[in-house]
Design an enzyme around this catalytic site. Sequence first.
Site, PDB file in Angstrom:
ATOM      1  N   ARG A  85      12.565 -36.616  38.472  1.00 43.20           N
ATOM      2  CA  ARG A  85      12.216 -35.309  37.878  1.00 43.20           C
ATOM      3  C   ARG A  85      12.661 -34.179  38.807  1.00 43.20           C
ATOM      4  NH1 ARG A  85       7.968 -37.563  34.399  1.00 43.20           N
ATOM      5  NH2 ARG A  85       9.383 -38.997  33.359  1.00 43.20           N
ATOM      6  N   GLU A  92      -3.745 -48.108  27.870  1.00 41.61           N
ATOM      7  CA  GLU A  92      -2.522 -47.489  27.326  1.00 41.61           C
ATOM      8  C   GLU A  92      -1.502 -48.529  26.872  1.00 41.61           C
ATOM      9  OE1 GLU A  92      -0.525 -44.811  30.033  1.00 41.61           O
ATOM     10  OE2 GLU A  92       0.973 -44.256  28.553  1.00 41.61           O
ATOM     11  N   ARG A 120       4.953 -35.528  30.528  1.00 37.59           N
ATOM     12  CA  ARG A 120       6.108 -34.649  30.343  1.00 37.59           C
ATOM     13  C   ARG A 120       5.810 -33.435  29.472  1.00 37.59           C
ATOM     14  NH1 ARG A 120       9.645 -39.752  28.789  1.00 37.59           N
ATOM     15  NH2 ARG A 120       7.526 -40.498  28.445  1.00 37.59           N
ATOM     16  N   LYS A 180      -5.306 -44.725  25.109  1.00 41.03           N
ATOM     17  CA  LYS A 180      -4.167 -43.810  25.214  1.00 41.03           C
ATOM     18  C   LYS A 180      -2.994 -44.395  24.434  1.00 41.03           C
ATOM     19  CE  LYS A 180      -1.240 -41.466  28.608  1.00 41.03           C
ATOM     20  NZ  LYS A 180      -1.247 -40.717  29.856  1.00 41.03           N
ATOM     21  N   SER A 210       2.610 -38.463  25.444  1.00 44.45           N
ATOM     22  CA  SER A 210       3.643 -37.713  24.710  1.00 44.45           C
ATOM     23  C   SER A 210       4.913 -38.538  24.536  1.00 44.45           C
ATOM     24  CB  SER A 210       3.936 -36.355  25.366  1.00 44.45           C
ATOM     25  OG  SER A 210       4.399 -36.481  26.681  1.00 44.45           O
ATOM     26  N   GLY A 211       5.221 -39.414  25.472  1.00 49.18           N
ATOM     27  CA  GLY A 211       6.220 -40.455  25.271  1.00 49.18           C
ATOM     28  C   GLY A 211       7.661 -40.031  25.046  1.00 49.18           C
ATOM     29  N   GLY A 212       8.014 -38.796  25.406  1.00 46.91           N
ATOM     30  CA  GLY A 212       9.397 -38.368  25.208  1.00 46.91           C
ATOM     31  C   GLY A 212       9.569 -37.431  24.018  1.00 46.91           C
TER      32      GLY A 212
HETATM   33  P1  13P Z   1       4.113 -38.920  28.900  1.00 48.88           P
HETATM   34  O1  13P Z   1       3.147 -37.991  28.203  1.00 48.88           O
HETATM   35  O2  13P Z   1       5.217 -38.208  29.615  1.00 48.88           O
HETATM   36  O3  13P Z   1       4.557 -40.034  28.014  1.00 48.88           O
HETATM   37  O4  13P Z   1       3.301 -39.603  30.076  1.00 48.88           O
HETATM   38  C1  13P Z   1       2.037 -40.024  29.851  1.00 48.88           C
HETATM   39  C2  13P Z   1       1.738 -41.180  30.718  1.00 48.88           C
HETATM   40  O5  13P Z   1       0.798 -41.151  31.466  1.00 48.88           O
HETATM   41  C3  13P Z   1       2.584 -42.379  30.604  1.00 48.88           C
HETATM   42  O6  13P Z   1       1.965 -43.455  31.216  1.00 48.88           O
END
Ligand code: 13P
Length: 341
Positions: free
Chosen positions: A34, A180, A297, A222, A264-266
């Site tokens: 990043r 998650e 992100r 999550k 958010s996953g991208g």
């Molecule tokens: P993102 O929201 O960027 O997907 O990250 C969340 C997260 O904690 C992934 O493990």
Amino acid sequence: MKNSQDLINIARQMVQKGKGILAADESTPTCTKRFESIGVESTFDSRNQYRDMLFSATGIENYISGVILFDETLKQFTIANKDIPIPQYLQSLGIVPGIKVDTGAKVLAGFENEKITEGLDGLRNRLKEYYDLGARFAKWRAVITIGESIPSDACIYSNAHSLARYASLCQENGLVPIVEPEVLMDGTHTIETCYEVSKRTLHAVFEQLMMHQVLLEGIVLKPNMIISALGCLEQADVEKVSDMTFKCLKDSVPAEVGGIAFLSGGQSSDLATQHLNCMNNKYSEEMPWNLTFSYGRALQNDALNAWSGNNLNEGQKAFLERAKTNSLATYGKLNETVEVE
Ligand code: 13P
């Protein structure tokens, strides 16, 4: 299990209305990637400065209920006062400090295109140490990939089993587990395929959690949203994503679960907010759990770019803006002007 009422209270605090979780637990290699995107060298100190920039933004506690930290950050100190450890600083704002405890997703033996998350060996002792350092919740991310003939049952079940073992160890040691199971949005699959795979995954996860006698009121789920893959030609709109995500969760997640906080996953930052807003706007009456965000992100991208290594004020401004709009989305009131406490 430690005091179950304590676990329930922490889980409720993490998903309280109007607030969500900041995922700032990027591993050092991910954080370095990043930083490369903004031309900043990733060092122990620059990572400390960046994370401190986020955490010291004035009023963060109005929108953020918890922060997921990486091991390094949990042991670092605030920039303004080198005597104050980061977890204690967050606690002083009423923000719950958490810690990523998995050690990453590795190739699942025998299934070269699939992953299994590792980190169970020695986890009990690490959790005790993290509790003593102030962490009150933990995170473990399992990764499910959609592709030609995958995911396999082997991948789904081994990850669900690991999530359950992790979750019961967390509760034994007084930490709320963030569970998650992320179905990735990489590939070309349709939203319908995402729905089917996510449903299959969530059913396996809850079967294992129950088998391991995990207290469901004392976890935070999550999940991914139900969404078209990044490479799918037909992209489902906000309404469809919200409808299908809600349906999938309603059919798969027991009502006792402490709360749900999406990754958010991208997705773009704007879409991640709009999807959350739409679900809370349409379905809040029908939902047994609070629905909020646990974005990495989607909360940090703007802030990272605005900060660019030394612009503290702009970085904090961008971060607060995103935190505030996501807070509004937890009420389903993104497009209305409301006072958020
Ligand atoms: P993102 O929201 O960027 O997907 O990250 C969340 C997260 O904690 C992934 O493990």
